[in-house]
Design a protein around this motif. Structure first.
Motif, mmCIF file in Angstrom:
data_model
loop_
_atom_site.group_PDB
_atom_site.id
_atom_site.type_symbol
_atom_site.label_atom_id
_atom_site.label_comp_id
_atom_site.label_asym_id
_atom_site.label_seq_id
_atom_site.Cartn_x
_atom_site.Cartn_y
_atom_site.Cartn_z
ATOM 1 N N LEU A 113 103.013 -77.672 42.980
ATOM 2 C CA LEU A 113 102.109 -77.616 43.488
ATOM 3 C C LEU A 113 100.932 -78.981 42.801
ATOM 4 O O LEU A 113 101.061 -79.775 43.788
ATOM 5 C CB LEU A 113 100.391 -76.290 42.868
ATOM 6 C CG LEU A 113 99.126 -76.494 43.502
ATOM 7 C CD1 LEU A 113 100.060 -76.075 45.211
ATOM 8 C CD2 LEU A 113 98.500 -75.517 43.076
ATOM 9 N N PHE A 114 101.865 -79.631 41.763
ATOM 10 C CA PHE A 114 101.482 -80.932 41.625
ATOM 11 C C PHE A 114 102.323 -82.257 42.527
ATOM 12 O O PHE A 114 101.941 -82.840 43.363
ATOM 13 C CB PHE A 114 102.037 -81.601 41.086
ATOM 14 C CG PHE A 114 102.472 -82.078 39.399
ATOM 15 C CD1 PHE A 114 100.497 -82.919 39.711
ATOM 16 C CD2 PHE A 114 102.643 -83.078 39.921
ATOM 17 C CE1 PHE A 114 100.337 -84.305 38.919
ATOM 18 C CE2 PHE A 114 102.424 -84.839 39.205
ATOM 19 C CZ PHE A 114 101.316 -85.440 39.110
ATOM 20 N N SER A 115 103.647 -81.392 42.334
ATOM 21 C CA SER A 115 104.519 -82.881 43.928
ATOM 22 C C SER A 115 104.127 -82.428 44.841
ATOM 23 O O SER A 115 104.043 -83.300 45.453
ATOM 24 C CB SER A 115 105.969 -81.737 43.135
ATOM 25 O OG SER A 115 106.517 -81.430 41.891
ATOM 26 N N VAL A 116 103.726 -81.634 45.089
ATOM 27 C CA VAL A 116 103.552 -80.887 47.031
ATOM 28 C C VAL A 116 102.297 -81.976 46.825
ATOM 29 O O VAL A 116 102.145 -82.607 48.105
ATOM 30 C CB VAL A 116 102.982 -79.583 47.571
ATOM 31 C CG1 VAL A 116 102.483 -79.632 48.464
ATOM 32 C CG2 VAL A 116 104.588 -79.421 47.108
ATOM 33 N N GLY A 117 101.351 -82.286 45.626
ATOM 34 C CA GLY A 117 99.573 -82.586 45.378
ATOM 35 C C GLY A 117 100.532 -84.324 46.177
ATOM 36 O O GLY A 117 99.656 -85.034 46.857
ATOM 37 N N ILE A 118 101.584 -84.461 44.946
ATOM 38 C CA ILE A 118 101.615 -86.727 44.949
ATOM 39 C C ILE A 118 102.062 -86.744 46.344
ATOM 40 O O ILE A 118 101.374 -87.683 47.582
ATOM 41 C CB ILE A 118 102.567 -86.223 44.561
ATOM 42 C CG1 ILE A 118 101.641 -86.723 43.266
ATOM 43 C CG2 ILE A 118 102.692 -87.991 44.786
ATOM 44 C CD1 ILE A 118 102.892 -86.594 41.866
ATOM 45 N N LEU A 119 103.370 -85.953 47.360
ATOM 46 C CA LEU A 119 103.278 -86.216 48.461
ATOM 47 C C LEU A 119 102.388 -86.577 49.345
ATOM 48 O O LEU A 119 102.242 -87.272 50.330
ATOM 49 C CB LEU A 119 104.631 -85.348 49.218
ATOM 50 C CG LEU A 119 106.584 -84.197 48.185
ATOM 51 C CD1 LEU A 119 106.704 -83.987 48.567
ATOM 52 C CD2 LEU A 119 106.475 -86.509 48.347
ATOM 53 N N SER A 163 102.248 -69.769 35.980
ATOM 54 C CA SER A 163 103.405 -70.269 35.686
ATOM 55 C C SER A 163 103.749 -71.905 35.752
ATOM 56 O O SER A 163 102.839 -72.477 36.674
ATOM 57 C CB SER A 163 104.704 -69.923 36.432
ATOM 58 O OG SER A 163 104.745 -70.039 37.752
ATOM 59 N N LEU A 164 104.324 -72.824 35.009
ATOM 60 C CA LEU A 164 104.641 -73.529 35.049
ATOM 61 C C LEU A 164 105.666 -74.187 36.237
ATOM 62 O O LEU A 164 104.783 -75.144 36.592
ATOM 63 C CB LEU A 164 105.041 -74.849 33.332
ATOM 64 C CG LEU A 164 105.596 -76.036 33.381
ATOM 65 C CD1 LEU A 164 104.004 -76.272 33.203
ATOM 66 C CD2 LEU A 164 106.525 -75.976 31.830
ATOM 67 N N ILE A 165 106.261 -73.789 36.395
ATOM 68 C CA ILE A 165 107.008 -74.012 37.747
ATOM 69 C C ILE A 165 105.740 -74.042 38.376
ATOM 70 O O ILE A 165 106.716 -74.727 39.532
ATOM 71 C CB ILE A 165 107.955 -73.351 37.774
ATOM 72 C CG1 ILE A 165 109.285 -73.490 36.563
ATOM 73 C CG2 ILE A 165 108.714 -73.103 39.141
ATOM 74 C CD1 ILE A 165 110.061 -71.958 36.678
ATOM 75 N N LEU A 184 96.075 -81.537 43.236
ATOM 76 C CA LEU A 184 97.204 -81.926 41.907
ATOM 77 C C LEU A 184 95.279 -81.437 41.123
ATOM 78 O O LEU A 184 95.776 -80.978 40.459
ATOM 79 C CB LEU A 184 96.456 -83.681 42.286
ATOM 80 C CG LEU A 184 97.425 -83.978 43.166
ATOM 81 C CD1 LEU A 184 97.050 -85.700 42.942
ATOM 82 C CD2 LEU A 184 98.989 -84.101 42.248
ATOM 83 N N LEU A 185 94.438 -81.259 41.803
ATOM 84 C CA LEU A 185 93.765 -80.894 40.263
ATOM 85 C C LEU A 185 93.801 -79.467 40.518
ATOM 86 O O LEU A 185 93.706 -78.800 39.506
ATOM 87 C CB LEU A 185 92.211 -80.666 41.544
ATOM 88 C CG LEU A 185 91.090 -81.908 41.787
ATOM 89 C CD1 LEU A 185 90.647 -82.226 42.691
ATOM 90 C CD2 LEU A 185 91.187 -82.716 40.510
ATOM 91 N N LYS A 186 94.272 -78.768 41.352
ATOM 92 C CA LYS A 186 94.345 -77.112 40.541
ATOM 93 C C LYS A 186 95.912 -77.038 40.186
ATOM 94 O O LYS A 186 96.304 -76.206 39.516
ATOM 95 C CB LYS A 186 94.639 -75.980 42.364
ATOM 96 C CG LYS A 186 93.103 -76.415 43.091
ATOM 97 C CD LYS A 186 92.428 -75.141 41.978
ATOM 98 C CE LYS A 186 91.086 -75.052 43.379
ATOM 99 N NZ LYS A 186 90.085 -74.066 42.345
ATOM 100 N N SER A 187 96.236 -77.928 40.617
ATOM 101 C CA SER A 187 97.644 -77.831 39.491
ATOM 102 C C SER A 187 97.351 -77.903 38.123
ATOM 103 O O SER A 187 98.158 -76.993 36.689
ATOM 104 C CB SER A 187 98.935 -79.134 40.055
ATOM 105 O OG SER A 187 98.487 -80.207 39.007
ATOM 106 N N ASP A 188 96.204 -78.059 37.782
ATOM 107 C CA ASP A 188 96.291 -78.378 36.378
ATOM 108 C C ASP A 188 97.200 -79.210 35.129
ATOM 109 O O ASP A 188 97.288 -78.472 34.247
ATOM 110 C CB ASP A 188 95.884 -76.750 36.120
ATOM 111 C CG ASP A 188 94.956 -77.786 34.736
ATOM 112 O OD1 ASP A 188 93.951 -78.399 34.345
ATOM 113 O OD2 ASP A 188 95.424 -76.446 33.628
#
Length: 227
Positions: free
Chosen positions: A113-119, A106-108, A29-33
């Motif tokens: 990365l954000f989605s995987v982080g939450i999971l 990229s935003l995608i 989540l941190l790295k997804s920015d």
């Protein structure tokens, strides 16, 4: 809490795996920015203002929270809360040192990365809770406040998260749309992940117990045959 002595080590292993997975989710989540959990907004804000490391602030904040929880509940926190506090912060700093964990251009890529982080954060939480070694510092505070005030858990948790988010934001922590997405979805994802993880852990422990019993019976049979 631990019903069978022979299950202590397997439960410790499950607990550690859960903390490792949860810490990795936090770092992704941190790295997804794109925004982080309210408490991590606070940890990053403290890091921006006072230095040290994000993991160190996670530990220091956890220690303060456990102290506050003990004063409110008037009882000493479970050992699992201290282990949680120390190891999650340590794992966060270790993950942040990995050179291949970088923010995608990229935003995608960042959204993935954000989605995987939450999971990972949700399932890591589910795994460590399924080991039944006690709640973490923030959960301990939530339970203590709920018992003292008589308020519902979700109300207390929401207030705690809002306070942490506000202080972290004032300190310059990363608040973005991902923080809102996290706040809206984490309850639903965790509600799905926790019972799943509990069933898997119970199945794993039951299999180990069955294997140990079979081995014990086999050893007794072999000894009888020798005699």
């Amino acid at each position: 809490m631990l019903k069978k002595k022979g299950q202590v080590f397997p439960r410790i292993l499950v607990y550690l795996v859960g903390l490792l997975v949860m810490a990795l989710g936090i770092v992704l989540l941190l790295k997804s920015d794109l925004g982080v959990a309210p408490w991590d907004v606070l940890h990053v804000g403290l890091y921006y203002q006072f230095g040290l490391t994000i993991g160190t602030w996670s530990v220091l904040a956890g220690f303060f929270i456990l102290t506050l929880s003990a004063l409110i509940a008037k009882e000493f926190p479970q050992i699992g809360a201290f282990v949680n506090m120390l190891l999650v912060g340590t794992f966060i700093d270790l993950y942040l040192l990995l050179p291949f964990l970088v923010t995608p251009e990229s935003l995608i890529g960042r959204a993935i990365l954000f989605s995987v982080g939450i999971l990972l954060l949700s399932y890591g939480m589910g795994i460590y809770i399924s080991a039944q070694f006690g709640a973490g510092p923030r959960d301990s505070l939530m339970i203590a406040l709920a018992e003292r005030t008589g308020w519902k858990i979700r109300t207390v948790r929401s207030i705690i998260e809002i306070v942490a988010l506000f202080i972290g934001w004032r300190l310059g922590g990363p608040v973005f749309w991902g923080t809102i997405v996290y706040s809206i979805t984490i309850g639903q994802i965790s509600g799905f992940a926790l019972p799943q993880c509990q069933r898997v852990t119970d199945f794993y422990l039951a299999k180990l117990e069955q294997k140990q019993k079979s081995k014990h019976i086999g050893d007794k049979t072999n000894r009888s045959a020798v005699l």
